[in-house]
Design an enzyme around this catalytic site. Structure first.
Site, PDB file in Angstrom:
ATOM      1  N   GLU A  13       0.891  -1.177   0.000  1.00 22.16           N
ATOM      2  CA  GLU A  13       0.000   0.000   0.000  1.00 22.16           C
ATOM      3  C   GLU A  13       0.917   1.211   0.000  1.00 22.16           C
ATOM      4  OE1 GLU A  13      -3.154  -0.429  -0.530  1.00 22.16           O
ATOM      5  OE2 GLU A  13      -2.919  -2.583  -0.259  1.00 22.16           O
ATOM      6  N   ASP A 125       3.536  -3.343  -8.055  1.00 19.23           N
ATOM      7  CA  ASP A 125       4.249  -3.368  -6.772  1.00 19.23           C
ATOM      8  C   ASP A 125       5.779  -3.315  -6.949  1.00 19.23           C
ATOM      9  OD1 ASP A 125       1.935  -4.263  -4.572  1.00 19.23           O
ATOM     10  OD2 ASP A 125       1.567  -4.957  -6.609  1.00 19.23           O
ATOM     11  N   HIS A 182      -7.781  -3.526   0.170  1.00 24.63           N
ATOM     12  CA  HIS A 182      -6.780  -2.443   0.221  1.00 24.63           C
ATOM     13  C   HIS A 182      -6.046  -2.361   1.560  1.00 24.63           C
ATOM     14  CE1 HIS A 182      -8.044  -1.185  -3.722  1.00 24.63           C
ATOM     15  NE2 HIS A 182      -9.282  -0.992  -3.294  1.00 24.63           N
TER      16      HIS A 182
HETATM   17  P1  AMP Z   1      -4.158  -2.061  -3.827  1.00 22.56           P
HETATM   18  O1  AMP Z   1      -3.111  -3.098  -3.716  1.00 22.56           O
HETATM   19  O2  AMP Z   1      -5.166  -2.310  -4.895  1.00 22.56           O
HETATM   20  O3  AMP Z   1      -4.781  -1.906  -2.491  1.00 22.56           O
HETATM   21  O4  AMP Z   1      -3.454  -0.704  -4.210  1.00 22.56           O
HETATM   22  C1  AMP Z   1      -2.141  -0.383  -3.884  1.00 22.56           C
HETATM   23  C2  AMP Z   1      -1.986   1.109  -3.847  1.00 22.56           C
HETATM   24  O5  AMP Z   1      -2.384   1.686  -5.096  1.00 22.56           O
HETATM   25  C3  AMP Z   1      -2.826   1.832  -2.793  1.00 22.56           C
HETATM   26  O6  AMP Z   1      -2.219   1.832  -1.512  1.00 22.56           O
HETATM   27  C4  AMP Z   1      -2.881   3.228  -3.386  1.00 22.56           C
HETATM   28  O7  AMP Z   1      -1.678   3.923  -3.172  1.00 22.56           O
HETATM   29  C5  AMP Z   1      -3.018   2.927  -4.881  1.00 22.56           C
HETATM   30  N1  AMP Z   1      -4.432   2.836  -5.265  1.00 22.56           N
HETATM   31  C6  AMP Z   1      -5.171   1.721  -5.392  1.00 22.56           C
HETATM   32  N2  AMP Z   1      -6.431   2.000  -5.755  1.00 22.56           N
HETATM   33  C7  AMP Z   1      -6.491   3.344  -5.837  1.00 22.56           C
HETATM   34  C8  AMP Z   1      -7.506   4.286  -6.146  1.00 22.56           C
HETATM   35  N3  AMP Z   1      -8.738   3.897  -6.463  1.00 22.56           N
HETATM   36  N4  AMP Z   1      -7.186   5.618  -6.122  1.00 22.56           N
HETATM   37  C9  AMP Z   1      -5.947   6.018  -5.819  1.00 22.56           C
HETATM   38  N5  AMP Z   1      -4.951   5.190  -5.505  1.00 22.56           N
HETATM   39  C10 AMP Z   1      -5.213   3.883  -5.514  1.00 22.56           C
HETATM   40 MG    MG Z   2      -3.437  -3.715  -1.646  1.00 18.41          MG
HETATM   41 MG    MG Z   3      -2.084  -4.352  -4.737  1.00 16.44          MG
END
Ligand code: AMP
Ligand code: MG
Ligand code: MG
Length: 223
Positions: A13, A125, A182
């Site tokens: 994240e 990532d 998330h």
């Molecule tokens: P995730 O692994 O999908 O939770 O996303 C990893 C990172 O991507 C998050 O901690 C955010 O920094 C960014 N991210 C994911 N989805 C969004 C979104 N809808 N808007 C902005 N940043 C996002």
């Molecule tokens: Mg995530």
């Molecule tokens: Mg992710």
């Protein structure tokens, strides 16, 4: 044949803002670093690494980021710098791999493929987030972060389905997301569960991304 008996699921994240422009999105700082070591034969998580990280460039989390990830300001304030987290991760990795006689890709001459690999959902990532932050901060990145399996790429070709997000990918194959979407640690655990389901369904996994494709062995990869 499935070359991997174990995988390490990672899901970062990072700092983010509402309606941010793409360049800013690419300059995110990691705030949560979770990794779970999954035994693909038993489907069990055998070890877990979890560290919250102090952002330096943008120390104040946006409320948007806190709402999205569930990560509070005080949690990152008491986190460690990324460099420290990478060192802690290295020690964790060394211990867990040694305990099970596991090798990562390009770690050993006698087994270039390895029997354990990093898995992520998309290339973001390791390919964008970690790579760019290490470059910006002039931090050395261990060579083992250069090879991984993008589970989404395998998923798309195996199930002939393009999920609109990670939760959709799970529900399409009959799995329910467990925990909070998330939250990095929950995302990583669910990614591990999805991997196990895909293995049960017969999907074959191989490295989908190698940032150093011409290198025979990873330099300084003393694990
Ligand atoms: P995730 O692994 O999908 O939770 O996303 C990893 C990172 O991507 C998050 O901690 C955010 O920094 C960014 N991210 C994911 N989805 C969004 C979104 N809808 N808007 C902005 N940043 C996002
Ligand atoms: Mg995530
Ligand atoms: Mg992710």
């Amino acid at each position: 044949m499935q070359p991997y008996t174990y995988v390490i699921a990672v899901d970062f994240e990072a700092t983010c803002w509402e309606k941010q422009a793409p360049p800013q999105w690419r300059e995110a700082e990691i705030i949560e670093f979770p990794a779970v070591l999954v035994n693909l034969k038993t489907g069990k998580i055998e070890a877990e690494f979890h560290q919250y990280i102090l952002p330096i460039e943008s120390p104040r989390l946006s409320s948007y980021c806190t709402e999205l990830t569930g990560i509070q300001q005080k949690t990152v304030d008491s986190g460690v710098p990324l460099q420290t987290a990478l060192m802690m991760f290295h020690e964790w990795l060394r211990k867990e791999l040694r305990a099970r006689n596991l090798t990562l890709p390009k770690m050993s001459k006698s087994n270039i493929l390895g029997n354990c690999a990093f898995v992520t959902w998309t290339d973001w990532d390791f390919g964008i987030c970690l790579a760019k932050e290490c470059t910006r901060k002039r931090m050395r990145k261990a060579a083992y972060f250069n090879q991984w399996i993008d589970v989404r790429a395998i998923y798309r070709s195996w199930y002939k389905y393009r999920p609109c997000n990670f939760s959709d990918a799970l529900s399409h194959v009959g799995l329910a997301f467990e925990g909070r979407a998330h939250s990095g640690i929950d995302d990583a655990k669910n990614l591990g569960a999805l991997m196990c389901k895909m293995v049960r369904d017969g999907a074959l996994f191989s490295i989908t991304k190698d940032l150093t494709p011409y290198q025979q062995l990873n330099p300084n990869c003393v694990l």
